[in-house]
Design an enzyme around this catalytic site. Structure first.
Site, PDB file in Angstrom:
ATOM      1  N   VAL A 264      10.071  -6.399   7.327  1.00  0.00           N
ATOM      2  CA  VAL A 264       9.632  -6.300   8.715  1.00  0.00           C
ATOM      3  C   VAL A 264       7.729  -6.642   8.762  1.00  0.00           C
ATOM      4  O   VAL A 264       7.208  -5.137   7.322  1.00  0.00           O
ATOM      5  CB  VAL A 264      10.243  -4.666   8.656  1.00  0.00           C
TER       6      VAL A 264
ATOM      7  N   SER B 147       6.930  -7.269  14.382  1.00  0.00           N
ATOM      8  CA  SER B 147       8.749  -8.017  14.290  1.00  0.00           C
ATOM      9  C   SER B 147       8.289  -8.480  12.403  1.00  0.00           C
ATOM     10  O   SER B 147       7.774  -7.679  12.483  1.00  0.00           O
ATOM     11  CB  SER B 147       8.026  -9.600  14.880  1.00  0.00           C
TER      12      SER B 147
ATOM     13  N   LYS C 172      11.233 -10.933   9.919  1.00  0.00           N
ATOM     14  CA  LYS C 172      11.573 -11.874   9.821  1.00  0.00           C
ATOM     15  C   LYS C 172      13.327 -11.274   9.095  1.00  0.00           C
ATOM     16  O   LYS C 172      12.867 -10.458   8.478  1.00  0.00           O
ATOM     17  CB  LYS C 172      11.430 -12.608   9.500  1.00  0.00           C
TER      18      LYS C 172
ATOM     19  N   GLY D 174       0.752  -2.572  -0.741  1.00  0.00           N
ATOM     20  CA  GLY D 174       1.973  -2.579   0.567  1.00  0.00           C
ATOM     21  C   GLY D 174       3.058  -3.772  -0.167  1.00  0.00           C
ATOM     22  O   GLY D 174       2.965  -4.246  -0.709  1.00  0.00           O
ATOM     23  N   VAL D 175       4.269  -3.399   0.335  1.00  0.00           N
ATOM     24  CA  VAL D 175       5.346  -4.230  -0.715  1.00  0.00           C
ATOM     25  C   VAL D 175       5.471  -5.122  -0.239  1.00  0.00           C
ATOM     26  O   VAL D 175       6.001  -6.120  -1.228  1.00  0.00           O
ATOM     27  CB  VAL D 175       6.987  -3.168   0.095  1.00  0.00           C
ATOM     28  N   ASP D 176       4.640  -5.822   0.753  1.00  0.00           N
ATOM     29  CA  ASP D 176       5.086  -6.897   0.709  1.00  0.00           C
ATOM     30  C   ASP D 176       4.237  -7.710   0.524  1.00  0.00           C
ATOM     31  O   ASP D 176       4.675  -9.587  -0.697  1.00  0.00           O
ATOM     32  CB  ASP D 176       4.282  -7.454   2.515  1.00  0.00           C
TER      33      ASP D 176
ATOM     34  N   THR E 223     -18.589 -19.323  23.886  1.00  0.00           N
ATOM     35  CA  THR E 223     -18.372 -18.104  23.383  1.00  0.00           C
ATOM     36  C   THR E 223     -17.895 -17.733  23.020  1.00  0.00           C
ATOM     37  O   THR E 223     -16.707 -17.488  22.378  1.00  0.00           O
ATOM     38  CB  THR E 223     -19.032 -16.580  24.447  1.00  0.00           C
TER      39      THR E 223
END
Length: 240
Positions: free
Chosen positions: A5, A9, A11, A96-98, A173
């Protein structure tokens, strides 16, 4: 069933006997993605979640899954040590656990020194020694955050035309902004590898992993499910 998560969004993938049989992407405000998720299986045996979302979003997801399948999801948390991977944070749970799971997944397939890059809303770069000790890392705004910050804080940098994120110098630009962001993202990884020194294997994952892998000339190993692979390893410890 496993979930990765993010901020916008999630997966998910469904495994049977260790093999992925279904996968998809879920967004809370998208009815089609919700139906695809909830109709993917009659009753999974367990639900494992890696999440960097806020607590309200996590609670809403858990409640939906409980209502559908009557299963209490398990949320992974970064630890001081898992399977020989050692956290460098004084408060390990604040990592962060990810990031933690991506390092865990990469280390399971490679015994040497690692540089693990997760390209999402933020670009995270983590270095792991051959002894499993986390040597430290970097957290950098991803392309979308970089662009919004630049447009928010500068009055004269404005554009409406489309432009891709590429490495060559921009001739408008729009191109200058987006090509500059691409340069910053790729350069950050290259500089991290230079700081790390020789003998470091690069792993890339995340929603922008494929794009970043291309900008780096195909250098490193692209593993889209690296966080989920680490989640599976961590959850299996709890199950045994």
């Amino acid at each position: 069933m496993q979930f990765d998560v993010g901020n916008s969004s999630a997966k998910w993938r469904l495994l049977v006997a260790g093999e992925v049989v279904e996968r998809g992407r879920y967004q809370a405000d998208d009815a089609a993605s919700r139906s695809a998720l909830l109709d993917c299986a009659p009753a999974p045996q367990a639900i494992w979640i890696s999440s960097v979302a806020d607590e309200k979003s996590n609670q809403a997801l858990a409640a939906m899954l409980r209502e559908r399948w009557g299963i209490e999801p398990w949320f992974a948390v970064s630890e001081a040590e898992t399977l020989g991977l050692h956290n460098s944070y004084a408060q390990p749970e604040r990592m962060g656990v990810d990031r933690w799971l991506a390092m865990l997944g990469a280390r399971a397939s490679h015994a040497g020194r690692l540089c693990v890059v997760d390209a999402g809303s933020a670009l995270t770069i983590d270095l792991v020694g051959a002894d499993g000790v986390h040597e430290g890392g970097y957290i950098i705004p991803g392309p979308g955050l970089m662009e919004r910050a630049l447009l928010l804080d500068t009055d004269r940098v404005r554009f409406s035309e489309a432009a891709d994120y590429r490495l060559q110098p921009g001739r408008s630009t729009a191109e200058a902004v987006r090509h500059g962001i691409a340069l910053a993202q790729a350069a950050a990884v290259r500089q991290a590898l230079e700081v790390a020194g020789e003998g470091v294997s690069l792993f890339l994952t995340g929603g922008g992993g494929s794009w970043l892998h291309e900008q780096l000339g195909g250098h490193g190993e692209l593993v889209p499910d690296l966080v989920l692979d680490g989640l599976q390893l961590m959850a299996e410890i709890r199950a045994n």
